[in-house]
Design an enzyme around this catalytic site. Sequence first.
Site, PDB file in Angstrom:
ATOM      1  N   ARG A   1      81.693 143.709  39.899  1.00 12.37           N
ATOM      2  CA  ARG A   1      82.963 143.515  39.190  1.00 12.37           C
ATOM      3  C   ARG A   1      84.060 144.166  40.024  1.00 12.37           C
ATOM      4  O   ARG A   1      84.094 145.397  40.196  1.00 12.37           O
ATOM      5  CB  ARG A   1      82.870 144.168  37.816  1.00 12.37           C
ATOM      6  CG  ARG A   1      84.163 144.183  37.021  1.00 12.37           C
ATOM      7  CD  ARG A   1      84.550 142.810  36.525  1.00 12.37           C
ATOM      8  NE  ARG A   1      85.440 142.924  35.371  1.00 12.37           N
ATOM      9  CZ  ARG A   1      86.385 142.049  35.063  1.00 12.37           C
ATOM     10  NH1 ARG A   1      86.579 140.985  35.839  1.00 12.37           N
ATOM     11  NH2 ARG A   1      87.141 142.213  33.980  1.00 12.37           N
ATOM     12  N   GLY A   2      84.936 143.363  40.599  1.00 12.15           N
ATOM     13  CA  GLY A   2      85.904 143.845  41.576  1.00 12.15           C
ATOM     14  C   GLY A   2      86.786 144.979  41.095  1.00 12.15           C
ATOM     15  O   GLY A   2      86.968 145.992  41.795  1.00 12.15           O
ATOM     16  N   GLU A   3      87.332 144.858  39.899  1.00 14.55           N
ATOM     17  CA  GLU A   3      88.275 145.874  39.434  1.00 14.55           C
ATOM     18  C   GLU A   3      87.607 147.205  39.124  1.00 14.55           C
ATOM     19  O   GLU A   3      88.277 148.228  39.045  1.00 14.55           O
ATOM     20  CB  GLU A   3      89.016 145.379  38.196  1.00 14.55           C
ATOM     21  CG  GLU A   3      88.136 145.089  36.993  1.00 14.55           C
ATOM     22  CD  GLU A   3      88.912 144.445  35.860  1.00 14.55           C
ATOM     23  OE1 GLU A   3      88.925 145.036  34.767  1.00 14.55           O
ATOM     24  OE2 GLU A   3      89.512 143.366  36.069  1.00 14.55           O
ATOM     25  N   ASP A   4      86.252 147.203  39.016  1.00 11.08           N
ATOM     26  CA  ASP A   4      85.534 148.456  38.780  1.00 11.08           C
ATOM     27  C   ASP A   4      85.190 149.179  40.089  1.00 11.08           C
ATOM     28  O   ASP A   4      85.376 150.394  40.208  1.00 11.08           O
ATOM     29  CB  ASP A   4      84.236 148.202  38.011  1.00 11.08           C
ATOM     30  CG  ASP A   4      84.479 147.915  36.534  1.00 11.08           C
ATOM     31  OD1 ASP A   4      85.613 148.139  36.071  1.00 11.08           O
ATOM     32  OD2 ASP A   4      83.523 147.474  35.864  1.00 11.08           O
TER      33      ASP A   4
ATOM     34  N   GLY B   1      88.596 131.157  37.422  1.00 11.35           N
ATOM     35  CA  GLY B   1      88.310 130.364  36.243  1.00 11.35           C
ATOM     36  C   GLY B   1      86.900 130.659  35.745  1.00 11.35           C
ATOM     37  O   GLY B   1      86.189 131.521  36.260  1.00 11.35           O
TER      38      GLY B   1
ATOM     39  N   GLU C   1      77.383 134.278  38.020  1.00  7.17           N
ATOM     40  CA  GLU C   1      76.667 134.692  39.235  1.00  7.17           C
ATOM     41  C   GLU C   1      75.286 135.216  38.876  1.00  7.17           C
ATOM     42  O   GLU C   1      74.285 134.897  39.526  1.00  7.17           O
ATOM     43  CB  GLU C   1      77.444 135.793  39.965  1.00  7.17           C
ATOM     44  CG  GLU C   1      78.589 135.317  40.815  1.00  7.17           C
ATOM     45  CD  GLU C   1      79.248 136.454  41.589  1.00  7.17           C
ATOM     46  OE1 GLU C   1      80.233 136.187  42.281  1.00  7.17           O
ATOM     47  OE2 GLU C   1      78.755 137.604  41.481  1.00  7.17           O
TER      48      GLU C   1
END
Length: 799
Positions: free
Chosen positions: A28-31, A61, A95
């Site tokens: 999770r990129g923002e984490d 999306g 994913e």
Amino acid sequence: MASPSIQRSSSSFTSRSQWSYDVFLSFRGEDTRKSFTDHLYSALIRNNIHTFRDDEELPRGEEIAPELLKAIEESRSAIIVFSKTYAHSKWCLEELVKIMKCKEEREQMVVIPIFYHVDPSELRNQTEIYGEAFTHHEKNADEERKEKIRKWKIALRQASNLAGYDAKDRYETELIDKIIENVPRSFPKTLAVTENIVGMDYRLERLISLLEIGLNDVRMVGVYGLGGIGKTTIINALYNRISNQFESVSLLTDVRKESTENSGGLLKLQQQLLNDILGTTRKIVLRNVHEGIKEIRDKLSSKRVLVFLDDVDELTQLEHLIGKHNWFGPGSRIIITTRKKDLLTRHEMKMYEVEKLNFHEALQLFCLYAFKQHHLKEGYGDLSHQVVRYADGLPLALKVLGSLLFGKRLSDWKSELRKLGKVPNMEIVKVLKISFDGLDYTQKMIFLDIACFFQGGDVEAVSRILDGSGCEAESGINVLVDRCFITILEDNTIDMHDLLAQMGKGIVDEECPNEPGERSRLWRHTDIYRVLKRNTGLLQVPEFPPSLRVLDVHSCTCLETLSSPSSQLGFSLFKCFKSMIEEFECGSYWNKAIRVVISGNDGIPEWISQPKKGSQITIELSTDLYRKDGFLGFALYSVFIPMACGWLNCELNICGDQSECCHVDDVRSYCCRICGESSQMCVTYYPKVVIGNQYWSNEWRRLKASFHSLDGTPVEVKECGFHLIYTPDVINRNIPEDTSSDARRSCDNTEATRRDHQTMIEYNDEQRSCDTRSAAEDTNSNPQTSNDCTHCTKRLRLI
């Protein structure tokens, strides 16, 4: 007309030579993009672990990008960083579903979860922050969305149950170091299996059925077959298929080469086995093979392991590397490949013989190499079929010849095929000859005899011939069967792969390339012609050595005078007869007769004293015949017309005054219908001592012979006859010569006959020692030869 296409056979075991990525990194990129995941990614790259990371930070999306799906499919493994908001991302969950699906479909794929400040139970049960995420997803969800959510939850539960890493209460650098150390070990080692693979599914399933992996016993299975048959390819595919089902795996390749060509080879193989299975960072070093045996037994007896030993050729290799079943833990499987079936028998293994490809499979494999496609190229059908028949189902030969012919013109194909008919391809021979070099001297001699003369011969008849020249035929033939040189078919005949036979003939030719007469065996008609012509100045047989026992002559008309005692050749034959009588008198010889088979002869020569039409003859012997010093024995003649190939049997009896008969001998002659020849003649010379002296009285004065088919082969016996042989026949040569026109014909005027048919001359040469032993007899003759080991044979065959 376009060439017919060949249906492509499916093979789920074909694997790519390499993956696009070692690791697919899901996070999770923002984490964690700029913290833990970035540090982990950098460490993976520094350690040459090729890793895919999606660097996009744009809004996403719900549908996952095709590029990401492809990257997951082309990765050997996946690392999933489960952080606090991972489940909030529909993209991350998609994913995850794709990753778990790939793991299910591709068992070798490794998935490593990292629980980054979350508890695995939160994923498993969707509680705490993961529960909150799903509450959000389920809000106002339609049926399609509900089905996706169900798959997300299943994937989370599956991932949470996998072995992974917990980042709680650990230094991140320490955790990353641990991951970097263990990730390469978790990669399934995938062996290269060529994409041009045919017929693998069926063969691999049969092998897997022998392994019975679900059982908890220790099982050893041996895979054996001819060199080049595909043993290594099969175990490579097997490795890719089942290796992930075992705690530890070891593959020892080229065991034969490593243990024999390298100093301390077995010790190094023991060390490799231990290092592979135990997986310690510190390499194991052994002082000697005995210590290695103890370490393998002690360290591996509790582990469920999968061990492969490729190309084993000595029992000591098995004894030092895999020993006994109790060296390994319950559920272990040991697979070896070898060319020697007897090794598997002696080590009490289950066995699987790799079968050669059938014609359809062989043609498809050949096309893949010759045309780089699954079907024939237009105009090359007939030539391709010739190559496939020549290779006879041997994958090595199909690959080598296909690659050799790829991109060449038709004229080049024809030239190469003509060359193959004369000289075998050395790349193929090199592989096949490894097995030949592993035979002992006697086994090599038997192999060369079969290759040159006895293909298709009855194994019992061939054994008698070889035994007569001092070989232990049964033992040698059994070894050749065990090592896949020959096969004994259901009709008890010997079958040898044509490429092995060609290799054997090539070995004989190389004994003296420029002088056929110096070779141990003559099997090519041009070589025989050359040798005989040089020896005498005429195309005729040289004077026979005294130990001649069998002579088989087909379609060389100048040799028909052998039936005439007054000729030089006939006199030489009688000298052999005299020698046999002397051997009988001293008790050193066990065969009963000298036999001559002459093809293309229209009748019994006029000098035969007692001829008769038909298939039976009885003669009255003179009073006190056996007491006469000049009486040596008798010759039995028959002229027959074979309608097919098979055995003609002659039953010989001595009969008394009261119609009582005693069996003397059965003589079998192999007869085969030959185009252009109306009949064949068999002459058998018997010394008088074949009839026991208890029948030498005047009460036993009738000698009876009858001819019939031994195996139902249709054969017509036209004439038969007896001729009594006296000393003057041998010394004075006073019997009138056969003056028939056929007997005077020259071989120089029978080129077509010589080209279409065969002559074989066989004799024992007492002047040679067994160390220079030449070969035996063509299977068509079925003779009895001397069992004295000093009597060695030389064979000449004109085809």
